[in-house]
Design an enzyme around this catalytic site. Sequence first.
Site, PDB file in Angstrom:
ATOM      1  CG  ASP A  98       8.936  17.851   4.323  1.00 17.92           C
ATOM      2  OD1 ASP A  98       8.239  18.316   5.245  1.00 17.92           O
ATOM      3  OD2 ASP A  98       9.849  17.025   4.501  1.00 17.92           O
ATOM      4  NE  ARG A 160     -12.536   6.923   3.995  1.00 26.80           N
ATOM      5  CZ  ARG A 160     -11.381   6.575   3.448  1.00 26.80           C
ATOM      6  NH1 ARG A 160     -10.548   7.491   3.012  1.00 26.80           N
ATOM      7  NH2 ARG A 160     -11.059   5.301   3.337  1.00 26.80           N
ATOM      8  CD  GLU A 245      -2.142  11.252   1.468  1.00 26.06           C
ATOM      9  OE1 GLU A 245      -1.760  10.063   1.438  1.00 26.06           O
ATOM     10  OE2 GLU A 245      -2.599  11.791   2.483  1.00 26.06           O
ATOM     11  CB  SER A 261      -5.461   7.330  -2.497  1.00 29.48           C
ATOM     12  OG  SER A 261      -5.063   6.330  -1.608  1.00 29.48           O
ATOM     13  CG  LEU A 262      -2.949   2.650  -2.471  1.00 30.12           C
ATOM     14  CD1 LEU A 262      -3.193   1.323  -1.782  1.00 30.12           C
ATOM     15  CD2 LEU A 262      -1.517   3.093  -2.250  1.00 30.12           C
TER      16      LEU A 262
END
Length: 328
Positions: A98, A160, A245, A261-262
């Site tokens: 959003d 990845r 993120e 990412s954390l």
Amino acid sequence: MFGNGCHSKARILFHEDITGKEITRNLLKAVQKLPNVHILEYVTMLDLIEQDNTCFGILAKDKNDEYLTIEADNTILASGGIGGLYEHSTNYPHLTGDAIAIALRHNIKLENPDYVQIHPTSLYTNKPGRSFLISESVRGEGAKLYGKDGKRFANEVLPRDLMTAEIKKQMAKDNMPYVWLDMTVLGKDVILNHFPHIYEKCLEEGFDVTKQWIPIVPAQHYYMGGIHVDKYSKTTMNNLYAVGETSCNGVHGANRLASNSLLEGLVFAKRAVNKIHDDENAQHKKYDIDFAQLANNVQQNIDREKIILAQEYKKAIFNEMDKVRSAR
Ligand SMILES: Cc1cc2nc3c(=O)[nH]c(=O)nc-3n(C[C@H](O)[C@H](O)[C@H](O)COP(=O)(O)OP(=O)(O)OC[C@H]3O[C@@H](n4cnc5c(N)ncnc54)[C@H](O)[C@@H]3O)c2cc1C
């Protein structure tokens, strides 16, 4: 990410195989104790309240579908990634980017909006909803990947994107919607001690990973692009920050490594807060605005355009991705 002069050491925070859940649980517990924090649950941000590229707060809806406005000297966007826009994702379906769509609506700069990370190994299922992630530490420990013929087809510890490409190639070759992951080679002790939640979840789905292979398939996992921010998490709109993120501060590049990412979220959220604090101490800017009138205009726009977040915002994000991809 935590370093110290020239003898810096990289550290990874982890807890069993549920690191994210543990970090979130502890942070939430700490935030709930703060006397100056008011948590509003089941409230959905619909738009920013802004004038002349300066943010003054947000327009939202509560669980009864009633509008509410929140006036703020500084606003931090932290609405996560875009997994909910995809059919197969390791993220919750309500994470629909959003803030990204709202940024597009206000010409706030995005960074690499077409960079989307696919996780190579989610448990294959034909049930709808969130895909269950099989952490790559499983392959780091020595688990193997097999095609339909029961033979290895790739190096299991590729990055990845390359791993995903190899798996997709093998799926096409086998004409199958998945390949096999063999955790049995790790032995029961390692599985039960290092990966207890993966063990339990797979068991719920009918697979005993100590005894049998499991079907896995790549799934959308992480949004590498996002709202462009500087090293203090500041967006291109005044008084507006973005962290986690939904933001893109450039530290990961196009392909995030596992488990960081954390840390990025924690470090850059702290930078944003420190910056806001320093700026507030340094200057007391006064804006000549009528907040109620501004908020009313935003609400009327939302009503008039009949914006349904899940549809209009999704379209806006995918259009932007296509535009950037075709310009590369
Ligand atoms: C299965 C899985 C395992 C992972 N494991 C790791 C790991 O081990 N280590 C690691 O570093 N990273 C891991 N990640 C990635 C990491 O969890 C995410 O990148 C991180 O949670 C993002 O944090 P965030 O606060 O930006 O967003 P989120 O944690 O997604 O939180 C976003 C919040 O915003 C809310 N929200 C969304 N839209 C709106 C709106 N319009 N209005 C109001 N609120 C809204 C959502 O309800 C949610 O509460 C993992 C991800 C997954 C899916």
